[in-house]
Design a protein around this motif. Sequence first.
Motif, short mmCIF file in Angstrom:
data_model
loop_
_atom_site.label_atom_id
_atom_site.label_comp_id
_atom_site.label_asym_id
_atom_site.label_seq_id
_atom_site.Cartn_x
_atom_site.Cartn_y
_atom_site.Cartn_z
N LEU C 151 0.83 -1.19 0.00
CA LEU C 151 0.00 0.00 0.00
C LEU C 151 0.87 1.25 0.00
CD1 LEU C 151 -2.83 1.24 0.28
CD2 LEU C 151 -2.56 1.06 2.74
N LEU C 152 1.94 1.20 0.78
CA LEU C 152 2.82 2.37 0.83
C LEU C 152 3.50 2.60 -0.50
CD1 LEU C 152 4.33 1.92 4.36
CD2 LEU C 152 2.83 3.75 3.57
N ALA C 155 1.20 4.38 -2.56
CA ALA C 155 1.13 5.80 -2.17
C ALA C 155 2.30 6.57 -2.74
CB ALA C 155 1.11 5.90 -0.64
N ALA C 158 1.67 7.21 -6.34
CA ALA C 158 0.66 8.26 -6.50
C ALA C 158 1.27 9.63 -6.25
CB ALA C 158 -0.49 8.01 -5.53
N ALA C 159 2.14 9.70 -5.25
CA ALA C 159 2.77 10.98 -4.96
C ALA C 159 3.62 11.45 -6.14
CB ALA C 159 3.63 10.86 -3.71
#
Lengths: 626, 100, 171
Positions: C151-152, C155, C158-159
């Motif tokens: 999940l990280l 993220a 996405a960042a």
Amino acid sequence: MKLLTVIVLLPLAGFLLNGLLGRRLGRTFVSVVGCGLPLLAFVATVKAVTLLQATGPDAALLEVAYRWASFGDRSFDVAFYFDRLTAVMTLIITGVGSLIHVYSTGYMKDDPGYARYFAYLNLFLFFMLTLVLGRSLLVCFVGWEGVGLASYLLIGFWFEDPAKAAAGKKAFITNRVGDAGFLLGLFLLYWALGTVNMDEINAAFAAPVAPAVSASLVGVLLFIGATGKSAQIPLHVWLPDAMAGPTPVSALIHAATMVTAGVYLVARLHGIYEHAPEASQVVAVIGVLTAFFAATVALVQTDIKKVLAYSTVSQLGLMFLALGVGAYGVAVFHVYTHAFFKACLFLGAGSVIHALGGEQDIRKMGGLWRRIPLTFGTFAVATAAIAGIPPLAGFFSKDEILWFSLASEHGGSPILWVLGSAASLMTSFYMFRLLWLTFLTPSRMSHETEHHVHESPFSMTGVLIVLAVLSAIGGFFELPHFLEPLLPIPAVLESLERYEHTLVYVAVAVALLGFVAATVMYRGGLARGEALAARFPRLHRLLDGKYYVDELYETVLYRPLHWISDRVFLGLGDRLLIDGSLHGLAALTRRASGRLSRVETGQLQWYVAMAVIGVVGCLVWVWRHG
Amino acid sequence: MADTQLLLGLSFVLFALGLVGVMVRRNALVMLMCMELMLNAVILALVTFSLETATLSGAVLVFLIFVVAAAEIAIAIPIVLQLSRQRSSLDVEGYDRLKG
Amino acid sequence: MTIEQLLVYFFGACALLGGVLMLVARHPMRVALALISCMLSLAGIYAMLGVHVVAVFQVLIYVGAVMVFMVYVIMLLDVRDPSFLRRYSRVLLPGVVLGALLAGALGISAIRLGAAAIQPGASAAPSYLVQPFSVEFLREYWLHFELTSVLLVAAVVAAIAIIRSGRRSDG
């Protein structure tokens, strides 16, 4: 082999070939197919007649082509029936029809729609043969409607001219009005007798137990159909307008064959009319009135084809007169002779029009007897025939009609004879008037037209000669006697029997009187005629305006119908109700969707609130059901 | 000796407050913070249930929620930044391009 | 009424107060501070209940990372736009009503389910102290732990995507 089916289908093949391939394969192909197939049909008919003769006097050939429809234990077949009456009609249709096809190859030579013309003409023959060869009223009706269609197509052949197209439309619609009567009669017969086969219908009415339906009612209804097709009062208005079509069409359809379909129908169903004195009286009265009034109108017509058109209406009236007094065979005899001389007259008129380059007004003709002698000769023979001068064909048939109109036990009366004779007198008069003014008086043609006058080609004059010969000698064949096994000759009142020969002399005198009067009036040209018209202007106007029947129909029928269709059905029904409801539905949808789209505000918090409402609802639901 | 019901009640109230905050406040960042409040309320409820049922799985789920919340805030705030740069305002009432 | 109970009530009241203040405060910084205090109160509650791990991580991650990031962004932006002057949106009244309804519905659901009182600080149950909890966590739930790393990664991707799109729209 199925001879009758072949007779019917040969012209249909011609229609398909010429209609689909004609334009591409050229004039010769169209002429050969268009004339050849009807000639083949004629040969086949002759063969069928020989077969029939070998069988017996009241025999019939019967062929079932196929089963059209069946419900439960009832069924309708397409069947063809060939007895002596059918034989006569079929010979006329194929014989005279083939001659007119040959004539058309000359007359329509320069027309761009040549292939289409022959296709339609063959289509007409197909439907006409279906009409006379059909065993059941249903098959007959198919042919009935089909000839109406072919007539519409051919009257409006030069459809770019709106007046001609309108004439075609008028013919078709007037026919349809009559067809309502035909259909009602058909339904009543089927309901009462359980069959639509014409031979079975005749037998049912002749049986000792009378059928459950009134013969007079059925007779009148079927006669209404005949009125429409055969141009009797009050549905006669389409026939003069039908002269807008090419002249061979007028000869074939509106003189020799289609208009006699009504006569054929009544003659075929004589079984009904023999037991329906009231219906027969209606037939006779309408017939003689039509004969009389059409003859009066023909007296003042100035278009050569219109004179012949009204003459046709008048002669048809005489045929119905004969039918009305029970002389069915005599009526068919007159159909037979009329086909010859009327076709000859129409084709002769076509030859005149062709020679003059399109002129149809007899006031602008004259002196043609020297320029186009063949046309003149044949026209003169045919005129004498229609006037009833012995020993030409018309004399025999017309004389018998007038005799039976007086003396028949089945409804003959002196009044019918007087009116019939008056019509004959006028016939002789206006036909000789036509002959004088067209051919024999000094020329009133324009210089240009005079230059162009030339005799027609042999394809046209040859046919004229054949028809003139037939008009001359056709009467010697005793047709009523030939048909007697099928169509009985009515009995004659005892008291009047000895006057038979006297009446013959009277008839001849009437014909000659007409000739003399016409000669006196028109020998020198138009002058005496116009002076007479000037002395009785109102009468002349009444006759010239055809008793204003068209105007009457326009005011009483056409305008109210048009108003109703326009205001009530179009304005209210179509625009307001149907379009309005559809547009209203669309507007309703649009407005509703406009209102509903306000839910999508684009505001995030609004959506969150909606979701929370949903969550709370779910929780409540879980309480109730969880 | 805190009552489970009281803690749960607190959790529900905080959750409702957070939800009201999301619906009611106009500033985008304040909306995000109210969403964090909702998450915290959920964590409280989870801890309460974990203690009540005497298992570890509640607490483990709390851990996962921490991770998710961190990742979420790490992405959500830049998104809000971009959005606010387009409109040069943090007012969510102005973000109505989806209006239909 | 022991001191523990009182403390729990106290912290609960503080959390509630923080929540209410969040809705009422005008300046986003004040809202952030109210949230921080609420989170710290919640951490206090966890600590009182004996779930030390969660309490610690609440302070570390939530207050220490998330809220710091939030404060940083508030400091970065000019927050004195229309949302400053007019705090509340159009759905104020419906929102409040709906929130009350939701709270009520949730409460009623909870009452129907029923619940027993729990003993804070009990030791029969599994230990929520750091060391035993960690051992148990990584023994039983190591797969969940690894999945969070996935999940990280998502993220992070996405960042980066946001940075890229930000660069494109800037350039």
